[in-house]
Motif scaffolding. Sequence first.
Motif: not given
Length: 391
Positions: A62-89
């Motif tokens: 069993x693996x515990x997955x943590x260290x994440x942030x999660x955004x709803x699609x209505x939060x596009x502006x808040x999501x953008x900086x993380x999208x901008x800086x991530x090299x992989x999608x």
Amino acid sequence: MPVKNTSVVVVGAGATGRGHVAQLARESGYELVFVDKDADLCAALRGAGAYSVRLVSAHPRTVTVDGFRIFHTSQKEAFYPLFRDAPVLFTAVCPGNIRDAAMWLRDLFLRWLKETGPRTFKNVLCCENMNHSSTTFRDILFEGLPSDVRTSLESRVGFANTMVARVVAKPSDPLSLLGEEYSEWTADKSALRGPDIPSIRTLDFVDDQTSYLQRKLYIHNTGHATIGFLGFLKGYTYIHEAAQDSAIMEICEKAIEESGWAIQREYGFSEEVIRKYRAALTEKVVSPELPDEILRVVREPARKLGSEERFLGPAALMLKHGRQPEFLLYGVCAALLSRIPGDSQSERIADMVADRGASSLVEISGSPAASKVLSRVEALIPVVRERFQRR
């Protein structure tokens, strides 16, 4: 060189997104950024801050997955900086949702293009269970854009077609997933942009992605779909139940012998490699440890009857190499006979078959091979109906 540990974006926080892509990325040291349209799922994951994945194998863990942030699609502006800086999608949405995902992300890609320098790159790997998922995403993303913008995006964003093979069951508890340890995951190395290659466990970048993709699609997916559609006709709920039915499993084994034969001749895999690859499927589908719902496997039947899909794709390869398909066509017949509740594609197929019979397969599939096997399909339909359709 492998990219230094950083964040990756996962579009789609469903079973595949969390139980395959994110679990392996997190174990490889990446921070995770999810975005999903399910508000309740987003709230549950945000509140818990972690979820678990039970991995089934000879040595379960069993693996515990943590260290994440999660955004709803209505939060596009808040999501953008993380999208901008991530090299992989990564995307991990159903094939039918690829268009929605690409259209939702389009303005973010255009903003990123303006705000970052020419030596900043991003790679997109779409992990849907379909042929050419990343290039399909790219083509939708580029629709209607000026040619200079398309050229700029093409030079700085890689769209690497992927092949993923790991079963993750649909969870009843969003914080507890069940999947198999087995993971086969390849991507097209030639499509990457920039000097850095993502380093994620079990993700292999290969030079001949098409051969690996078609081997998986035309053997594992073909076998699953054959069991699924025949099992649906017989009234089973789970794949392992249908796989334990000797009549169904006999057809499955003969169907993937045919598709494996075609793949071997098309791409040069050895007979032993193909035999082991077939066995990897038939040995695991009978296990009840990982219940896989048949309704998941048989949804969108029109897509699965497509020209490059799991039945008519290998059938066309067989014809190309001089052999007539036989047992691959049982799945075709079962898909034409299935009436899947709530599935619009199944409803359309039912109307077409009622109006024109098996000849509607030619229109449904768009495959030249459909015309060449049509007479055999017409002869097999009453056989499949008699042997497998529940009364």
